[in-house]
Design a protein around this motif. Structure first.
Motif, mmCIF file in Angstrom:
data_model
loop_
_atom_site.group_PDB
_atom_site.id
_atom_site.type_symbol
_atom_site.label_atom_id
_atom_site.label_comp_id
_atom_site.label_asym_id
_atom_site.label_seq_id
_atom_site.Cartn_x
_atom_site.Cartn_y
_atom_site.Cartn_z
ATOM 1 N N ASP A 121 -7.303 -0.793 -4.772
ATOM 2 C CA ASP A 121 -6.589 -0.431 -5.305
ATOM 3 C C ASP A 121 -6.476 -0.969 -6.676
ATOM 4 O OD1 ASP A 121 -5.697 1.835 -3.820
ATOM 5 O OD2 ASP A 121 -3.443 0.169 -4.057
ATOM 6 N N ASP A 152 0.626 -1.498 0.558
ATOM 7 C CA ASP A 152 -0.280 0.199 0.027
ATOM 8 C C ASP A 152 0.929 0.853 0.116
ATOM 9 O OD1 ASP A 152 -1.976 -1.458 0.116
ATOM 10 O OD2 ASP A 152 -2.625 -1.539 2.159
ATOM 11 N N PRO A 159 -0.484 1.300 -7.431
ATOM 12 C CA PRO A 159 -1.706 0.317 -7.019
ATOM 13 C C PRO A 159 -1.389 -0.745 -5.945
ATOM 14 C CG PRO A 159 -1.820 1.089 -8.667
ATOM 15 C CD PRO A 159 -0.841 1.731 -8.524
#
Lengths: 268, 215
Positions: A200, A183, A193
């Motif tokens: 995501d 992340d 992403p």
């Protein structure tokens, strides 16, 4: 013009991670970037051309693509994009949008699929593919990903894609996972992403095809994956090869239910 | 440890038997195992790529480290981690003249460059280090990535001692020496950077005059 827009894009990317010291320096660029976006996404031009191409009698058979089955029945385009890749009974293969278009172009129009697959991006029939994927994806804009997983081949391609995603190799030990496994990371100023989980995965996968401001081109998902592999220092993925379809299966299934498609998006 | 593995194996065998029985009771289709998918994935990888420019398909060949890191990610078991780290440290080639510090200005250029070894690069082009793609390094360069830790003020914090110089050298040569299955490439081991280039990067990080430490 192109360069200044690019600079503005880079500056805008910086905003998401800006420290207070950087915020001032990038404010001007962001304002310019917003202005550029307000003018509209140039992908619209590809969308219009794609819709025309779908309905245009072409190829040795002088036929349109209006009977092409993208998984929702012959001719149904709305909602098809967010269910691909999926298994098709007639080819007995899991196909992504682009490999499915090759099938339709060959069977309906008589345009040889292997020749289109060998054509470099941005040239000849590949230009037509770009327009078609822009329009077809736009017809699912705002819809949530919903790839089917009931067929054993769909499950198999998902599992292969997951392994391909984590496959580390080449001179740099890179895999997709190197840049897209955590992340909140970025490469230079570009945010990355985390494609191993939603939402995501929906944000990443659901942005392509996209208009690229830096090159003024419309990039399909196949082209996006191709350039990822280039930067990984991997060999050249064959257009429509199983590894590209399997990766899309993995990304699409991971995105399932977690976010909406915004393709064709606008990217730096 | 061994007992735990054996218990795990028994549990897996029971599960596999149950799955097989379930398969018989259902459609009769054979149960597909994770190992089957591993084989399918290997076949798909082998069939999906072709050579282009300077890049041949042998780039897909994995050594033991790549295989394990692909499978386990950053969560290797302790035995493998210790073995990989020891092997990586043992194969580090130390500078032939015993000098670890080069020219930080050259190091900055190498850190900025992302060129080299893709199918659009030429065989004789100098490879970059791609350092800024993942690390913050100088104060001035605000276009840096965050996949790796910040290296700003690295020398100021850790000191320009021989111990630090050796650590940085080995870390660049083969970062698995300290962190198996790291995201960082093995720059020396894989010949991405040569001895001279690595010396310049060590200088960028440790030389007190380098903007990493001076600014």
């Amino acid at each position: 013009m192109k360069n200044s827009t690019y600079a503005a894009c880079v500056a805008a990317s910086a905003l998401m991670f800006a420290t207070p010291a950087l915020a001032d320096a990038t404010a001007d660029g962001i304002a310019k970037y917003r202005e550029a976006l307000a003018e509209g996404n140039p992908a619209e031009l590809w969308e219009m051309r794609g819709e025309e191409l779908w309905k245009e009698a072409r190829g040795p058979k002088k036929a349109t693509l209006e009977k092409c089955d993208l998984g929702q029945g012959p001719g149904v385009v709305k909602g098809a994009f967010v269910t691909l890749p999926r298994h098709f009974a007639d080819t007995n293969r899991v196909q992504d949008l682009e490999s499915r278009l090759l099938t339709c172009m060959e069977t309906l129009q008589g345009i040889p699929a292997d020749e289109v697959a060998k054509t470099p991006f941005g040239k000849g029939e590949q230009k037509n593919i770009e327009a078609l994927v822009a329009w077809i994806s736009a017809e699912s804009r705002g819809m949530k990903f919903n790839l089917p997983m009931a067929h054993p081949e769909e499950k198999r391609m998902y599992e292969i894609g997951k392994r391909a995603f984590n496959y580390r190799g080449g001179t740099h030990d890179f895999g997709c996972v190197t840049c897209h496994g955590e992340d909140g990371k970025r490469i230079r100023l570009q945010d990355l992403p985390n494609l191993t989980k939603g939402p995501d995965a929906a944000r990443g996968f659901g942005s392509w095809p996209a208009y690229r401001v830096s090159s003024g081109e419309l990039w399909s998902m196949q082209r996006r994956l191709n350039d990822c592999f280039r930067q990984q220092r991997f060999p050249y993925p064959v257009y429509g090869s199983d590894v590209t379809i399997a990766l899309s299966s993995y990304l699409g299934v991971t995105a399932n239910g977690t976010g909406e498609s915004i393709a064709p998006a606008i990217k730096r | 440890m061994n007992i735990r593995i054996r218990q795990g194996a028994v549990a897996l065998a029971v599960l596999a038997t149950l799955a097989a029985v379930a398969g018989c009771a259902g459609t009769g289709a054979a149960t597909v195992t994770s190992a089957d998918y591993d084989k399918d994935a290997a076949a798909v990888m082998a069939a999906s790529f072709r050579e282009q420019g300077i890049v041949k398909t042998d780039r897909l060949t994995q050594d033991e480290v790549m295989v394990a890191c692909s499978k386990f990610g950053h969560s290797l078991d302790d035995d493998l981690r210790e073995r990989f780290q020891a092997a990586a440290l043992a194969e580090v080639k130390w500078p032939s003249d015993g000098k670890y510090i080069g020219d930080w200005k050259e190091g900055e250029k190498i850190a900025q460059s992302g060129r080299g070894l893709t199918w659009t690069d030429k065989a004789d082009a100098a490879n970059g280090g791609n350092c800024y793609n993942c690390h913050r390094i100088t104060k001035k360069e605000i276009s840096y990535g965050t996949i790796g830790p910040s290296l700003y003020q690295y020398g100021k914090v850790h000191g320009n001692t021989e111990t630090t110089q050796k650590y940085v050298w080995a870390k660049i040569w083969n970062p698995n020496a300290y962190s198996a299955c790291t995201n960082m490439p093995r720059f020396g081991t894989h010949g991405i950077l040569d001895e001279k280039q690595i010396r310049h990067i060590v200088a960028l990080l440790l030389d007190p005059k380098s903007p990493v430490n001076a600014e």
